[in-house]
Design a protein around this motif. Structure first.
Motif, mmCIF file in Angstrom:
data_model
loop_
_atom_site.group_PDB
_atom_site.id
_atom_site.type_symbol
_atom_site.label_atom_id
_atom_site.label_comp_id
_atom_site.label_asym_id
_atom_site.label_seq_id
_atom_site.Cartn_x
_atom_site.Cartn_y
_atom_site.Cartn_z
ATOM 1 N N PRO A 85 15.854 4.050 12.641
ATOM 2 C CA PRO A 85 16.678 4.708 13.514
ATOM 3 C C PRO A 85 15.703 5.598 14.706
ATOM 4 O O PRO A 85 14.847 5.955 14.485
ATOM 5 N N GLY A 86 16.341 5.476 15.950
ATOM 6 C CA GLY A 86 15.387 6.090 16.736
ATOM 7 C C GLY A 86 14.876 5.482 17.841
ATOM 8 O O GLY A 86 15.174 4.138 17.851
ATOM 9 N N LYS A 87 13.978 5.620 18.871
ATOM 10 C CA LYS A 87 13.287 4.971 19.867
ATOM 11 C C LYS A 87 12.059 4.033 18.974
ATOM 12 O O LYS A 87 11.337 4.355 18.323
ATOM 13 N N THR A 88 12.316 2.713 19.171
ATOM 14 C CA THR A 88 11.637 1.660 18.459
ATOM 15 C C THR A 88 10.137 1.831 19.217
ATOM 16 O O THR A 88 9.368 1.835 18.213
ATOM 17 N N SER A 89 9.730 2.199 20.303
ATOM 18 C CA SER A 89 8.536 2.197 20.560
ATOM 19 C C SER A 89 7.688 3.390 19.925
ATOM 20 O O SER A 89 6.637 3.376 19.407
ATOM 21 N N GLU A 90 8.242 4.554 19.732
ATOM 22 C CA GLU A 90 7.903 5.831 18.926
ATOM 23 C C GLU A 90 7.682 5.289 17.766
ATOM 24 O O GLU A 90 6.855 5.692 17.075
ATOM 25 N N ASN A 91 8.702 4.765 16.988
ATOM 26 C CA ASN A 91 8.521 4.226 15.663
ATOM 27 C C ASN A 91 7.538 3.534 15.379
ATOM 28 O O ASN A 91 6.748 3.824 14.412
ATOM 29 N N LEU A 92 6.998 2.504 16.445
ATOM 30 C CA LEU A 92 6.064 1.665 16.088
ATOM 31 C C LEU A 92 4.736 2.347 16.089
ATOM 32 O O LEU A 92 3.632 2.237 15.180
ATOM 33 N N LEU A 93 4.671 3.348 17.040
ATOM 34 C CA LEU A 93 3.376 4.248 17.030
ATOM 35 C C LEU A 93 3.245 4.993 15.672
ATOM 36 O O LEU A 93 2.196 5.221 15.409
ATOM 37 N N GLN A 94 4.355 5.649 15.456
ATOM 38 C CA GLN A 94 4.169 6.590 14.126
ATOM 39 C C GLN A 94 3.736 5.590 13.064
ATOM 40 O O GLN A 94 2.954 6.081 11.871
ATOM 41 N N ARG A 130 -3.723 9.844 -6.464
ATOM 42 C CA ARG A 130 -3.956 8.445 -6.951
ATOM 43 C C ARG A 130 -4.852 7.558 -6.067
ATOM 44 O O ARG A 130 -4.728 7.722 -4.584
ATOM 45 N N LYS A 131 -5.718 6.843 -6.421
ATOM 46 C CA LYS A 131 -6.752 5.973 -5.916
ATOM 47 C C LYS A 131 -5.576 5.066 -4.846
ATOM 48 O O LYS A 131 -4.938 4.457 -5.393
ATOM 49 N N THR A 132 -6.197 4.871 -3.533
ATOM 50 C CA THR A 132 -5.540 3.859 -2.697
ATOM 51 C C THR A 132 -6.380 3.387 -2.130
ATOM 52 O O THR A 132 -7.228 3.765 -1.123
ATOM 53 N N ASP A 133 -6.565 2.027 -2.189
ATOM 54 C CA ASP A 133 -7.724 1.183 -1.502
ATOM 55 C C ASP A 133 -7.174 0.083 -0.407
ATOM 56 O O ASP A 133 -7.575 -0.954 -0.253
ATOM 57 N N ILE A 134 -6.005 0.485 0.161
ATOM 58 C CA ILE A 134 -5.103 -0.664 0.968
ATOM 59 C C ILE A 134 -4.814 0.261 2.149
ATOM 60 O O ILE A 134 -4.447 1.194 2.352
ATOM 61 N N PRO A 135 -5.885 -0.300 3.230
ATOM 62 C CA PRO A 135 -5.804 0.538 4.511
ATOM 63 C C PRO A 135 -4.581 0.501 5.163
ATOM 64 O O PRO A 135 -4.227 1.328 5.986
ATOM 65 N N SER A 136 -3.505 -0.647 4.903
ATOM 66 C CA SER A 136 -2.135 -0.636 5.493
ATOM 67 C C SER A 136 -1.226 0.208 4.800
ATOM 68 O O SER A 136 -0.068 0.205 5.392
ATOM 69 N N PHE A 137 -1.728 1.027 4.049
ATOM 70 C CA PHE A 137 -0.752 1.966 3.085
ATOM 71 C C PHE A 137 0.001 2.764 4.183
ATOM 72 O O PHE A 137 -0.838 3.383 4.994
ATOM 73 N N ILE A 138 1.121 3.103 4.426
ATOM 74 C CA ILE A 138 1.816 4.022 5.163
ATOM 75 C C ILE A 138 2.189 5.308 4.457
ATOM 76 O O ILE A 138 3.294 5.293 3.626
ATOM 77 N N ALA A 139 1.476 6.255 4.934
ATOM 78 C CA ALA A 139 1.756 7.592 4.371
ATOM 79 C C ALA A 139 3.093 8.185 5.119
ATOM 80 O O ALA A 139 3.779 7.711 5.974
ATOM 81 N N LYS A 140 3.192 9.419 4.513
ATOM 82 C CA LYS A 140 4.604 9.974 5.083
ATOM 83 C C LYS A 140 4.156 11.543 5.082
ATOM 84 O O LYS A 140 2.964 11.993 4.489
ATOM 85 N N PRO A 141 4.707 12.439 5.932
ATOM 86 C CA PRO A 141 4.757 13.741 5.900
ATOM 87 C C PRO A 141 4.542 14.393 4.553
ATOM 88 O O PRO A 141 5.311 14.195 3.664
ATOM 89 N N ASN A 142 3.550 15.372 4.286
ATOM 90 C CA ASN A 142 3.532 16.045 3.218
ATOM 91 C C ASN A 142 2.401 15.465 2.468
ATOM 92 O O ASN A 142 2.150 15.883 1.279
ATOM 93 N N ASP A 143 1.887 14.198 2.749
ATOM 94 C CA ASP A 143 1.150 13.461 1.693
ATOM 95 C C ASP A 143 -0.269 13.952 2.017
ATOM 96 O O ASP A 143 -0.484 14.458 3.017
ATOM 97 N N VAL A 144 -1.139 13.901 0.963
ATOM 98 C CA VAL A 144 -2.464 14.460 0.982
ATOM 99 C C VAL A 144 -3.244 13.363 1.009
ATOM 100 O O VAL A 144 -3.561 12.625 -0.301
ATOM 101 N N ILE A 145 -4.482 13.328 1.777
ATOM 102 C CA ILE A 145 -5.465 12.272 1.730
ATOM 103 C C ILE A 145 -6.772 13.092 1.363
ATOM 104 O O ILE A 145 -7.246 14.021 2.054
ATOM 105 N N ALA A 191 3.862 12.567 23.027
ATOM 106 C CA ALA A 191 3.149 13.382 23.586
ATOM 107 C C ALA A 191 1.870 13.935 23.087
ATOM 108 O O ALA A 191 0.879 14.339 23.652
ATOM 109 N N GLU A 192 1.863 13.811 21.635
ATOM 110 C CA GLU A 192 0.765 14.487 20.918
ATOM 111 C C GLU A 192 -0.603 13.290 20.966
ATOM 112 O O GLU A 192 -1.575 13.615 20.342
ATOM 113 N N LEU A 193 -0.092 11.979 21.259
ATOM 114 C CA LEU A 193 -1.165 11.080 21.437
ATOM 115 C C LEU A 193 -1.662 10.488 22.761
ATOM 116 O O LEU A 193 -0.788 10.301 23.716
ATOM 117 N N GLU A 194 -3.051 10.580 22.720
ATOM 118 C CA GLU A 194 -3.598 10.067 23.812
ATOM 119 C C GLU A 194 -3.811 8.513 23.840
ATOM 120 O O GLU A 194 -5.034 8.417 23.263
#
Length: 208
Positions: A85-94, A130-145, A191-194
């Motif tokens: 849901p929401g604006k596709t362009s902003e979803n893609l950037l996120q 947890r060990k994660t070696d997949i560069p395309s792994f999609i994180a979520k808010p509150n995830d710790v790297i 707005a937070e992304l240049e």
């Protein structure tokens, strides 16, 4: 896993804009500043008028190359953005910004996304313990790297820890320099992304 292995400065010349594929090195010394023409023997020839399709395709290439994503995976990211849901362009950037390789780069653990991808592939990071070696792994808010414990003793990460004070961390991330750990505070807003492109043209390309 397939990936582009050619000279990245050639990509910036082809797109006619700095994509910062080498990180800070692109600020200090950039081929585009010396040779602004397209690569190849006909690069200096008079440019032809670009079609509407060509303009959309060119912008899609800029986004894809900025994040170092190949065509098939980029298309999958667009499909996921369109379903949300929401604006596709902003979803893609996120989605692109929440990739693990991009987060490692944004947190200052690597000088470029390509370097971050290599570090992730080599198993130097964990997400939420947890060990994660997949560069395309999609994180979520509150995830710790976090840099894995056995990797912290490496000379690379010892030197990197000393450089973190010089890095500017986005407001939607937090960094614990002593623990070599970062947290995703929220999804980034446009707005937070240049970024050196117009992602709305990418949406028009896929919806044409």
């Amino acid at each position: 896993m397939a990936r582009y292995t050619g000279p990245v400065c050639k990509l910036c010349r082809r797109e006619g804009v700095k994509l910062f594929l080498k990180g800070d090195k692109c600020i200090q010394k950039c081929t585009l500043d010396r040779r602004s023409t397209r690569p190849g023997q006909h690069g200096a020839s008079r440019a032809r008028k670009e079609s509407v399709y060509g303009k959309l395709w060119r912008e899609k290439q800029r986004v894809r190359r900025t994040y170092g994503v190949l065509e098939r995976q980029f298309s999958k990211h667009f499909e996921e953005a369109a379903r949300r849901p929401g604006k596709t362009s902003e979803n893609l950037l996120q989605i692109l910004e929440m990739r693990l390789d991009n987060l490692v780069y944004r947190l200052g653990f690597a000088d470029s996304r390509a370097q971050a991808r290599q570090l992730v592939n080599h198993g130097h990071f964990e997400v939420n313990g947890r060990k994660t070696d997949i560069p395309s792994f999609i994180a979520k808010p509150n995830d710790v790297i976090t840099v894995r414990e056995h990797s912290k003793s490496m000379e690379y990460f010892k030197a990197r820890a000393l450089l973190l004070d010089q890095k500017s961390i986005p407001s939607w991330l937090s960094l614990d320099k002593d623990a070599l750990s970062g947290r995703v505070l929220s999804l980034p807003s446009r707005a937070e992304l240049e970024l050196p492109f117009d992602e709305q043209l990418v949406i028009e390309y896929y919806q044409r």
